[in-house]
Design an enzyme around this catalytic site. Structure first.
Site, PDB file in Angstrom:
ATOM      1  CB  SER A  68      -1.038   0.033   1.106  1.00  0.00           C
ATOM      2  OG  SER A  68      -2.066   0.939   0.724  1.00  0.00           O
ATOM      3  CG  HIS A  73       1.764  15.349   4.416  1.00  0.00           C
ATOM      4  ND1 HIS A  73       1.764  15.516   3.045  1.00  0.00           N
ATOM      5  CD2 HIS A  73       0.976  14.278   4.667  1.00  0.00           C
ATOM      6  CE1 HIS A  73       0.980  14.589   2.501  1.00  0.00           C
ATOM      7  NE2 HIS A  73       0.500  13.829   3.458  1.00  0.00           N
ATOM      8  CB  CYS A  88      -3.254  -4.576   1.471  1.00  0.00           C
ATOM      9  SG  CYS A  88      -3.955  -3.074   0.797  1.00  0.00           S
TER      10      CYS A  88
END
Length: 127
Positions: A68, A73, A88
């Site tokens: 995944s 940030h 996943c």
């Protein structure tokens, strides 16, 4: 879709402030960390932002995984980081790998305060 999504808001990060501005350094760290924890890197993109005067103003980056993704940030002006790791568990349970990667990455920024959320994804809830 069955998987684990780990999310954190890191406040008052006490790491070297330059770490929050260094897109190439964050990219190298994130890719290496994903691989170190047994996840499969298939792509990456890290972008350094600049303010109106051309000064460094934070980084947004993602590592795309076969399992995944990791997204990060930074907000150096307030010493903050958001972190998002989703794996996943289709052919293998990657939950322990995600949790170890998450813990290592949070520790790298030495936050004074961490808001954490863990979401199990893709499981149907009986009506």
């Amino acid at each position: 879709m069955n998987g684990l999504h780990l999310i954190a808001d890191l406040h008052d990060c006490r790491c070297d402030p330059a770490r929050l501005l260094d897109a190439p350094g964050l990219e190298t760290y994130c890719v290496d960390a994903c691989q170190r924890h047994g996840l499969t890197v298939v792509g990456r993109l890290f972008h350094a932002f600049r303010d109106a005067s051309g000064q460094a103003a934070g980084v947004t980056g993602t590592v795309v995984l076969a399992e995944s993704h990791l997204a990060i940030h930074t907000w150096p002006e307030i010493g903050a980081v958001t972190l998002d790791i989703y794996v996943c568990n289709f052919s293998d349970d990657n939950s322990a790998r995600a949790q170890a990667l998450f813990a290592e990455t949070v520790a790298r920024f030495a936050p004074a305060c961490v808001e954490r959320h863990s979401v199990r994804r893709g499981q149907l809830v009986a009506a």
